[in-house]
Design an enzyme around this catalytic site. Structure first.
Site, PDB file in Angstrom:
ATOM      1  CG  ASP A 147      -0.802   0.006  -6.944  1.00 39.73           C
ATOM      2  OD1 ASP A 147       0.142   0.351  -7.684  1.00 39.73           O
ATOM      3  OD2 ASP A 147      -1.089   0.598  -5.887  1.00 39.73           O
ATOM      4  CB  ALA A 163     -15.203  -7.640  12.167  1.00 44.00           C
TER       5      ALA A 163
END
Length: 270
Positions: free
Chosen positions: A45, A185
């Site tokens: 990819d 996060a």
């Protein structure tokens, strides 16, 4: 027909590309990097992403084909053992394709009058590594939240199986005209709050991020990264352009997902 071949530098990819070039030399198909009709990516990819960015200025004129020589290949339908079938398909090409949405990234700097535009096939990430990224998030010009954390990932449906998935985002079918915003996060406590959940954005909406008290940050567009500062806002929306894949042999998307992440069919057959 004119074909461009983009390959990575692994020995296997070089060997496969060499075999493909020999097979194509026996046909009327011309191999050239100048104004090709089809771009064949030999690798994984990452190689196809490189091919996409190299020919992004020709998206209305070209189609892509992926030949897989790596471990995971969500954009690659062909393997080295069926190169003959691929060449036969090229010789009998009828122009058919399947197309997927892309991400338009607009960056507006504080001291410039015109924004810069970039295209992403997988995702764009706004992140900071030496502190906390603070930014106001707008959905279609409406204020949504003030984000505090490591960063934000905006992905296309085809990119939803990549970095987006690794940070808890959902896997979207690539035919969906949608964008996904996933937090990295995020800082959540009694004082600071975010939604803390991936968001899927409708095709007529867009996402805008305005950095707050953030001198500099890293912006990635697929595998390309840059250090940015003095940014007024970054706007993300579905691009007008599309990526087109030649539709000779196309693996069903959920079969790709199952094979890449579960492998349950192989174990079930055993």
């Amino acid at each position: 027909m004119k074909i461009a071949i983009v390959k990575n530098n692994t020995q296997e990819s070089l060997n496969v590309a060499g075999k493909l070039e020999k097979l194509l030399a026996e046909t009327d198909i011309k191999i050239t990097n100048n104004q090709p009709d089809i771009i064949i990516s030999v690798g994984g990819d990452g190689t196809l992403l490189s091919a996409f960015h190299r020919y992004a200025h020709l998206l209305d004129e070209v189609r892509f084909i992926g030949v897989h020589t790596g471990h995971l290949g969500f954009y690659t339908d062909w393997r080295q053992y069926n190169l003959l079938e691929l060449v036969d398909s090229l010789k009998n090409d009828n122009g058919e394709y399947i197309q997927y949405p892309l991400l338009d990234v607009e960056i507006m700097y504080k001291k410039q009058q015109k924004p810069k535009h970039f295209l992403a096939l997988n995702e764009s990430i706004v992140k900071i590594t030496d502190g906390t990224l603070v930014g106001d998030v707008y959905i279609k010009e409406e204020y949504f939240e003030r984000f505090r954390g490591d960063g934000l990932c905006i992905s296309t449906p085809t990119g939803s199986t990549g970095y987006n998935k690794s940070i808890g985002g959902a896997v979207l079918h690539p035919r969906l005209e949608a964008l996904q915003l996933t937090e990295i996060a995020s800082l959540n406590n009694r004082i600071f709050r975010t939604l803390s959940s991936p968001m899927v954005i409708a095709p007529d909406e867009w996402i805008k991020i305005k950095p707050i008290d953030t001198a500099s940050f890293t912006l990635t567009i697929d595998q390309l990264a840059s250090s940015e500062k003095d940014v007024d806002y970054i706007k993300f929306q579905i691009a007008k352009e599309r990526i087109r894949f030649a539709q000779y042999q196309h693996t069903h998307f959920w079969d790709r997902v199952e094979d890449a992440f579960l492998g349950a069919k192989a174990r079930h057959e055993d």
